[in-house]
Design a protein around this motif. Sequence first.
Motif, PDB file in Angstrom:
ATOM      1  N   GLN A   1       0.818  -1.200   0.000  1.00 49.82           N
ATOM      2  CA  GLN A   1       0.000   0.000   0.000  1.00 49.82           C
ATOM      3  C   GLN A   1       0.863   1.265   0.000  1.00 49.82           C
ATOM      4  O   GLN A   1       0.344   2.375   0.008  1.00 49.82           O
ATOM      5  CB  GLN A   1      -0.906   0.003   1.236  1.00 49.82           C
ATOM      6  N   VAL A   2       2.176   1.101  -0.012  1.00 49.34           N
ATOM      7  CA  VAL A   2       3.093   2.235   0.077  1.00 49.34           C
ATOM      8  C   VAL A   2       4.008   2.245  -1.148  1.00 49.34           C
ATOM      9  O   VAL A   2       4.652   1.247  -1.462  1.00 49.34           O
ATOM     10  CB  VAL A   2       3.939   2.152   1.371  1.00 49.34           C
ATOM     11  N   SER A   3       4.073   3.379  -1.846  1.00 42.57           N
ATOM     12  CA  SER A   3       4.914   3.491  -3.034  1.00 42.57           C
ATOM     13  C   SER A   3       6.384   3.457  -2.633  1.00 42.57           C
ATOM     14  O   SER A   3       6.747   3.726  -1.482  1.00 42.57           O
ATOM     15  CB  SER A   3       4.624   4.804  -3.760  1.00 42.57           C
ATOM     16  N   SER A   4       7.235   3.160  -3.605  1.00 47.84           N
ATOM     17  CA  SER A   4       8.670   3.089  -3.314  1.00 47.84           C
ATOM     18  C   SER A   4       9.204   4.460  -2.889  1.00 47.84           C
ATOM     19  O   SER A   4      10.100   4.545  -2.039  1.00 47.84           O
ATOM     20  CB  SER A   4       9.438   2.562  -4.530  1.00 47.84           C
ATOM     21  N   GLU A   5       8.624   5.541  -3.429  1.00 50.30           N
ATOM     22  CA  GLU A   5       9.070   6.884  -3.043  1.00 50.30           C
ATOM     23  C   GLU A   5       8.716   7.159  -1.581  1.00 50.30           C
ATOM     24  O   GLU A   5       9.547   7.665  -0.815  1.00 50.30           O
ATOM     25  CB  GLU A   5       8.423   7.949  -3.940  1.00 50.30           C
ATOM     26  N   ASP A   6       7.476   6.845  -1.214  1.00 47.10           N
ATOM     27  CA  ASP A   6       7.057   7.062   0.174  1.00 47.10           C
ATOM     28  C   ASP A   6       7.844   6.164   1.121  1.00 47.10           C
ATOM     29  O   ASP A   6       8.220   6.577   2.225  1.00 47.10           O
ATOM     30  CB  ASP A   6       5.558   6.807   0.343  1.00 47.10           C
ATOM     31  N   PHE A   7       8.095   4.937   0.671  1.00 41.84           N
ATOM     32  CA  PHE A   7       8.831   4.018   1.537  1.00 41.84           C
ATOM     33  C   PHE A   7      10.257   4.505   1.781  1.00 41.84           C
ATOM     34  O   PHE A   7      10.794   4.352   2.880  1.00 41.84           O
ATOM     35  CB  PHE A   7       8.858   2.598   0.980  1.00 41.84           C
ATOM     36  N   ALA A   8      10.861   5.101   0.761  1.00 44.37           N
ATOM     37  CA  ALA A   8      12.227   5.615   0.930  1.00 44.37           C
ATOM     38  C   ALA A   8      12.276   6.647   2.060  1.00 44.37           C
ATOM     39  O   ALA A   8      13.227   6.680   2.851  1.00 44.37           O
ATOM     40  CB  ALA A   8      12.720   6.235  -0.379  1.00 44.37           C
ATOM     41  N   GLN A   9      11.227   7.466   2.164  1.00 43.29           N
ATOM     42  CA  GLN A   9      11.168   8.453   3.249  1.00 43.29           C
ATOM     43  C   GLN A   9      10.999   7.773   4.609  1.00 43.29           C
ATOM     44  O   GLN A   9      11.620   8.177   5.600  1.00 43.29           O
ATOM     45  CB  GLN A   9      10.019   9.430   3.007  1.00 43.29           C
ATOM     46  N   ILE A  10      10.157   6.738   4.648  1.00 44.08           N
ATOM     47  CA  ILE A  10       9.956   5.994   5.898  1.00 44.08           C
ATOM     48  C   ILE A  10      11.272   5.353   6.341  1.00 44.08           C
ATOM     49  O   ILE A  10      11.682   5.461   7.506  1.00 44.08           O
ATOM     50  CB  ILE A  10       8.875   4.910   5.713  1.00 44.08           C
ATOM     51  N   LYS A  11      11.951   4.731   5.387  1.00 50.11           N
ATOM     52  CA  LYS A  11      13.214   4.053   5.721  1.00 50.11           C
ATOM     53  C   LYS A  11      14.260   5.056   6.213  1.00 50.11           C
ATOM     54  O   LYS A  11      14.983   4.790   7.183  1.00 50.11           O
ATOM     55  CB  LYS A  11      13.735   3.293   4.497  1.00 50.11           C
ATOM     56  N   ASP A  12      14.319   6.218   5.562  1.00 47.73           N
ATOM     57  CA  ASP A  12      15.272   7.240   5.989  1.00 47.73           C
ATOM     58  C   ASP A  12      14.973   7.701   7.419  1.00 47.73           C
ATOM     59  O   ASP A  12      15.889   7.912   8.222  1.00 47.73           O
ATOM     60  CB  ASP A  12      15.225   8.449   5.044  1.00 47.73           C
ATOM     61  N   ALA A  13      13.676   7.855   7.727  1.00 55.04           N
ATOM     62  CA  ALA A  13      13.288   8.297   9.073  1.00 55.04           C
ATOM     63  C   ALA A  13      13.661   7.253  10.121  1.00 55.04           C
ATOM     64  O   ALA A  13      14.142   7.592  11.218  1.00 55.04           O
ATOM     65  CB  ALA A  13      11.786   8.581   9.118  1.00 55.04           C
ATOM     66  N   VAL A  14      13.456   5.983   9.781  1.00 54.12           N
ATOM     67  CA  VAL A  14      13.808   4.895  10.699  1.00 54.12           C
ATOM     68  C   VAL A  14      15.325   4.837  10.888  1.00 54.12           C
ATOM     69  O   VAL A  14      15.831   4.691  12.013  1.00 54.12           O
ATOM     70  CB  VAL A  14      13.257   3.551  10.181  1.00 54.12           C
ATOM     71  N   HIS A  15      16.062   4.971   9.782  1.00 56.15           N
ATOM     72  CA  HIS A  15      17.529   4.960   9.843  1.00 56.15           C
ATOM     73  C   HIS A  15      18.027   6.064  10.780  1.00 56.15           C
ATOM     74  O   HIS A  15      18.870   5.827  11.666  1.00 56.15           O
ATOM     75  CB  HIS A  15      18.083   5.161   8.437  1.00 56.15           C
ATOM     76  N   GLU A  16      17.485   7.253  10.607  1.00 55.40           N
ATOM     77  CA  GLU A  16      17.877   8.402  11.423  1.00 55.40           C
ATOM     78  C   GLU A  16      17.533   8.174  12.896  1.00 55.40           C
ATOM     79  O   GLU A  16      18.342   8.447  13.793  1.00 55.40           O
ATOM     80  CB  GLU A  16      17.168   9.660  10.892  1.00 55.40           C
ATOM     81  N   PHE A  17      16.324   7.681  13.142  1.00 56.10           N
ATOM     82  CA  PHE A  17      15.864   7.406  14.510  1.00 56.10           C
ATOM     83  C   PHE A  17      16.795   6.423  15.214  1.00 56.10           C
ATOM     84  O   PHE A  17      17.215   6.634  16.350  1.00 56.10           O
ATOM     85  CB  PHE A  17      14.430   6.865  14.446  1.00 56.10           C
ATOM     86  N   ILE A  18      17.143   5.345  14.520  1.00 53.96           N
ATOM     87  CA  ILE A  18      17.973   4.309  15.144  1.00 53.96           C
ATOM     88  C   ILE A  18      19.397   4.814  15.391  1.00 53.96           C
ATOM     89  O   ILE A  18      19.948   4.648  16.485  1.00 53.96           O
ATOM     90  CB  ILE A  18      17.965   3.035  14.284  1.00 53.96           C
ATOM     91  N   ARG A  19      19.979   5.474  14.411  1.00 55.03           N
ATOM     92  CA  ARG A  19      21.376   5.894  14.545  1.00 55.03           C
ATOM     93  C   ARG A  19      21.536   7.034  15.553  1.00 55.03           C
ATOM     94  O   ARG A  19      22.556   7.099  16.242  1.00 55.03           O
ATOM     95  CB  ARG A  19      21.935   6.326  13.183  1.00 55.03           C
ATOM     96  N   THR A  20      20.552   7.949  15.628  1.00 61.37           N
ATOM     97  CA  THR A  20      20.730   9.126  16.492  1.00 61.37           C
ATOM     98  C   THR A  20      20.059   8.986  17.855  1.00 61.37           C
ATOM     99  O   THR A  20      20.547   9.545  18.840  1.00 61.37           O
ATOM    100  CB  THR A  20      20.188  10.397  15.805  1.00 61.37           C
ATOM    101  N   ARG A  21      18.955   8.225  17.929  1.00 67.68           N
ATOM    102  CA  ARG A  21      18.212   8.148  19.193  1.00 67.68           C
ATOM    103  C   ARG A  21      18.483   6.861  19.967  1.00 67.68           C
ATOM    104  O   ARG A  21      18.487   6.861  21.204  1.00 67.68           O
ATOM    105  CB  ARG A  21      16.690   8.238  18.917  1.00 67.68           C
ATOM    106  N   VAL A  22      18.665   5.741  19.250  1.00 67.76           N
ATOM    107  CA  VAL A  22      18.752   4.445  19.936  1.00 67.76           C
ATOM    108  C   VAL A  22      20.197   3.995  20.148  1.00 67.76           C
ATOM    109  O   VAL A  22      20.569   3.601  21.252  1.00 67.76           O
ATOM    110  CB  VAL A  22      17.953   3.356  19.182  1.00 67.76           C
ATOM    111  N   VAL A  23      21.012   4.059  19.116  1.00 69.31           N
ATOM    112  CA  VAL A  23      22.396   3.578  19.225  1.00 69.31           C
ATOM    113  C   VAL A  23      23.141   4.218  20.407  1.00 69.31           C
ATOM    114  O   VAL A  23      23.806   3.510  21.178  1.00 69.31           O
ATOM    115  CB  VAL A  23      23.164   3.786  17.895  1.00 69.31           C
ATOM    116  N   PRO A  24      23.014   5.544  20.633  1.00 70.12           N
ATOM    117  CA  PRO A  24      23.743   6.126  21.775  1.00 70.12           C
ATOM    118  C   PRO A  24      23.267   5.629  23.146  1.00 70.12           C
ATOM    119  O   PRO A  24      23.958   5.841  24.146  1.00 70.12           O
ATOM    120  CB  PRO A  24      23.470   7.637  21.629  1.00 70.12           C
ATOM    121  N   ARG A  25      22.102   4.965  23.193  1.00 68.68           N
ATOM    122  CA  ARG A  25      21.555   4.563  24.490  1.00 68.68           C
ATOM    123  C   ARG A  25      21.495   3.038  24.663  1.00 68.68           C
ATOM    124  O   ARG A  25      20.800   2.535  25.542  1.00 68.68           O
ATOM    125  CB  ARG A  25      20.160   5.188  24.652  1.00 68.68           C
ATOM    126  N   GLU A  26      22.264   2.350  23.850  1.00 70.79           N
ATOM    127  CA  GLU A  26      22.267   0.883  23.936  1.00 70.79           C
ATOM    128  C   GLU A  26      22.705   0.385  25.303  1.00 70.79           C
ATOM    129  O   GLU A  26      22.135  -0.574  25.837  1.00 70.79           O
ATOM    130  CB  GLU A  26      23.177   0.305  22.839  1.00 70.79           C
TER     131      GLU A  26
END
Length: 390
Positions: free
Chosen positions: A3-28
């Motif tokens: 239900q999600v286009s590849s363009e929209d998914f690219a934005q979702i993936k980028d947001a998840v990538h950013e969230f994990i690298r900046t918010r989660v990794v420092p608090r492992e």
Amino acid sequence: MSQVSSEDFAQIKDAVHEFIRTRVVPREREIADTDAIPDDIRQAAKDIGLFGYAIPQEWGGLGLDLTQDVELAMEFGYTALALRSMFGTNNGIAGQVLVNFGTDEQKGQWLEGIASGDVVASFALTEPGAGSNPAGLRTKAVQQDDGDWVIDGAKCFITNAALSNLLVTFARVRPADENGPGIGAFLIPTDTPGVTVAEHDEKMGQQGAWTSDVHYDGVRVPASALVGGDVDSGYKAAMTSLARGRVHIAALSVGSAQRALDESLRHAAVTTQGGTPIGDFQLVQAHLADMQTGIMAGRALVRDAAAKYVSGEDRRISPSVAKVFCTEMVGQVADKAVQIHGGSGYMREMTVERIYRDVRLLRLYEGTSEIQRLIIGGGLVRQAKKAAKG
């Protein structure tokens, strides 16, 4: 189709990538030391839709298909696996039972809450005597004269049970016979009288991902709690959800292996022995080469298995192939990562030490490596016999 286009998914993936690298990794380390996901990270995961990314949009989810799911899973694997575990049952093995087998009434009652993260759903299948093969299930459901079901039994290692609102519970309705395996799936709110969830387990790794024993003592639920309204859909629901989940776990393994390699490369580039960076030593380079080879093979295999699952070409053998290869691969990569780090790799403050413990579980849950090999081998032989008959 997703239900999600590849363009929209690219934005979702980028947001998840950013969230994990900046918010989660420092608090492992905080997650490991407190054995919990911090509340602000949980809320942030809810806000970006991670509790329902694989739930259809009509129920409030993002509606990602498995080819997109695995791309996110490779991101999730890059950090503490407890993060993914927090919302994994909602999107995966528990939520997919409702998406694929629930009645319209059941979907309407539960899926929007699951997609938003207001409801945490657990997949209550495993028992002390019935793990990867649910045929040995002993939890029993008996239908009463008024149509209600009464459930008695016990489950173990149930992910998120201590945090859950809904237990998707598998129980034996009758002995297996020619009509089917006799296993039903029941939607049991965790606060139902007779349900007891034990304290969460202490595990080798994956701190912050809670598993618990669950006991059912005369638990009474209405007829409408039976998934799909059919006593024989439970086993199929379990097998279907597990097959999909196996591709997801394979992708998670690739993400963890990539993190182990990245940590090892950083270490090899700056750590010296006798004044020489250890990355210049050929035997260290051989380890790094083997790690990269396994990761690239695993990534390609995961994407292929996900595409075959979505198209319907193969929803049985390919998921097992991906899971057994990638989970075994990440174990080898994590081992090499510790070796490259030398004595420091055995120290608790090193990321590779945590990865080494975290990924050991991947070869056990959602079907052990041994079970995957039986599925693959048995499936291939059945295909060969069928071909031989013409």
